[in-house]
Design an enzyme around this catalytic site. Structure first.
Site, PDB file in Angstrom:
ATOM      1  N   SER A 217       0.837  -1.193   0.000  1.00  0.00           N
ATOM      2  CA  SER A 217       0.000   0.000   0.000  1.00  0.00           C
ATOM      3  C   SER A 217       0.879   1.254   0.000  1.00  0.00           C
ATOM      4  O   SER A 217       1.796   1.374  -0.821  1.00  0.00           O
ATOM      5  CB  SER A 217      -0.949  -0.033   1.207  1.00  0.00           C
ATOM      6  OG  SER A 217      -1.903   0.994   1.147  1.00  0.00           O
ATOM      7  N   ASP A 283      -8.360  -4.256  -7.003  1.00  0.00           N
ATOM      8  CA  ASP A 283      -7.734  -3.362  -6.019  1.00  0.00           C
ATOM      9  C   ASP A 283      -7.736  -1.949  -6.581  1.00  0.00           C
ATOM     10  O   ASP A 283      -7.075  -1.683  -7.590  1.00  0.00           O
ATOM     11  CB  ASP A 283      -6.309  -3.825  -5.724  1.00  0.00           C
ATOM     12  CG  ASP A 283      -5.613  -2.964  -4.668  1.00  0.00           C
ATOM     13  OD1 ASP A 283      -6.232  -2.009  -4.165  1.00  0.00           O
ATOM     14  OD2 ASP A 283      -4.441  -3.256  -4.350  1.00  0.00           O
ATOM     15  N   HIS A 374      -7.461  -5.030  -1.802  1.00  0.00           N
ATOM     16  CA  HIS A 374      -6.217  -4.315  -1.530  1.00  0.00           C
ATOM     17  C   HIS A 374      -5.375  -5.039  -0.489  1.00  0.00           C
ATOM     18  O   HIS A 374      -4.184  -4.746  -0.355  1.00  0.00           O
ATOM     19  CB  HIS A 374      -6.530  -2.893  -1.060  1.00  0.00           C
ATOM     20  CG  HIS A 374      -5.319  -2.047  -0.836  1.00  0.00           C
ATOM     21  ND1 HIS A 374      -4.339  -1.888  -1.799  1.00  0.00           N
ATOM     22  CD2 HIS A 374      -4.904  -1.317   0.238  1.00  0.00           C
ATOM     23  CE1 HIS A 374      -3.390  -1.099  -1.321  1.00  0.00           C
ATOM     24  NE2 HIS A 374      -3.703  -0.748  -0.086  1.00  0.00           N
TER      25      HIS A 374
END
Length: 408
Positions: A217, A283, A374
């Protein structure tokens, strides 16, 4: 009007359901911003077992970084999560600069590549390496809302900040007309004092060990900027970067700069790239910040085509270039609608009352729990508990990945 927590979550959940159930959306903007799947594209050919083993192992290493700031990681290499999977690792240090987008968490460890028995009785062995893991964010506010900040000019640091007086080396690559997300750059600036001195010392101690930078991330964006400084400003070689769900770090100039520094346009040996940008079907974070604002993804993408856990080698595609239509750039319109709804919902989040939990984050901002795509990179990342996220409990090793599986 002040919203109750349940009302806020309900509204946002409805937005997510509407977004993901919509099959078509006309994306405003120029044709260059239109991303659609190529129905005639061949199915992915998959990747090799050693490369799959490498990516899967790195996903567990970056998952351990989520223990920083909670229960912690302690020497020699202990935590309540997946540390027992890596008996050959030795923790050097960990850092936690704070909870905001401009802050960073992570750890540095040395993997001596010596096979040993873990607590489960399994053997775990990796190639010798210096590992730097950058944690992602616990808060969807940081992932979505704070991605709205204005980019600024990006200039690689001219010299290390360890107190030496030597002049900077003339870089082989220059970044022309580059801008970078301000929050990402500030996060690396806040982090480099904890990372660079340790890496300099470890390189002297283990000169043959590659430096493995891994991030999930927002940690992926910090890993990207860290790698550029190591490669360009310091002139270090043998630096390998692997990111999972990395956002767009900057504009087209910066994307081109990353491609040049890591030779990502050379498609002769895609599994041998020194930068692997792993993305996942559905995602939305790799599509942020939006291309309408001038942000662009760099090359080196490795696309997981299977939405649910667990993927296999045949579910992973080595993408070509910055904008491969068979990868995240070719996501169908429902994902683009989801991304935009998530972003524009920030007005609702920021206008709502600020009910905070003990860690300082408003409860409604914990929407990353809804974005499983994600988090689902080989395992469900982001929760420091024994065995990892409860979604992974009871799961054994990936089939075909035994303790003697060779890695790349």
């Amino acid at each position: 009007m002040r919203f109750k927590l349940a009302d806020s979550l309900s509204l946002i959940t409805v937005q997510l359901i509407l977004a993901t159930s919509t099959l078509a959306l006309s994306n405003p903007g120029s044709s260059s911003q239109k991303h659609s799947p190529n129905p005639s594209a061949p199915s992915p050919k998959g990747i090799s077992v050693p490369f799959f083993a490498t990516l899967e192992r790195l996903s567990r290493l970056v998952d351990i970084a989520y223990c920083i700031g909670t229960t912690g990681v302690r020497k020699p290499f202990n935590c309540v999560s997946r540390c027992n999977d890596f008996p050959s690792l030795s923790l050097i240090n960990a850092w936690n600069t704070g909870p905001l987008l401009s802050d960073s968490c992570g750890y540095i460890a040395v993997d001596h590549g010596v096979a040993q028995h873990g607590d489960s009785g399994d053997l775990t062995a990796g190639e010798p390496a210096i590992v730097v893991a950058f944690r992602g964010t616990y808060s969807i506010a940081n992932t979505i809302v704070d991605l709205s900040t204005v980019p600024q000019e990006y200039v690689p640091y001219p010299s290390p900040d360890h107190g030496g007086s030597e002049p900077p080396n003339e870089p082989e690559h220059t970044c022309t007309n580059c801008t970078v997300h301000m929050g990402f750059l500030q996060s690396w600036k806040n982090t480099r004092q904890f990372v660079l001195p340790q890496l300099r010392q470890l390189r002297l101690q283990y000169p043959s060990y590659p430096i493995q930078l891994v991030g999930h991330s927002l940690g992926g964006s910090v890993a990207c900027l860290a790698a550029l400084e190591l490669k360009v400003s310091l002139g270090w070689e043998n630096v390998i970067v692997t990111t999972f769900g990395e956002p767009r770090v900057g504009n087209e100039g910066l994307a081109r700069f990353v491609d040049e520094v890591f030779y990502l346009n050379d498609d002769n040996n895609p599994e041998g790239r020194e930068f692997r940008r792993v993305t996942h079907k559905e995602d939305p974070v790799p599509l942020l910040p939006l291309s309408e604002w001038g942000y662009k993804s760099h090359a080196g993408e490795v696309y997981i085509t299977k939405q649910e856990l667990t993927p296999s080698e045949s579910d992973i595609y080595m993408c070509i270039g910055d904008n491969d239509p068979k990868c995240i750039a070719g996501a169908d319109d429902s994902l683009w609608m989801t991304t935009r709804r998530l972003f524009h919902a920030r007005n609702l989040w920021t206008a709502s009352d600020k009910l905070a939990e003990p860690n300082g984050f408003p409860s409604r901002f914990k929407l990353w729990q809804l974005l499983f795509a994600h988090r689902d990179y080989f395992w469900r990342l982001g929760l420091c508990v024994p065995g990892g996220d409860p979604a992974d409990w009871g799961r054994g090793r990936y089939q075909g990945l035994g303790p003697d599986t060779e890695e790349l």
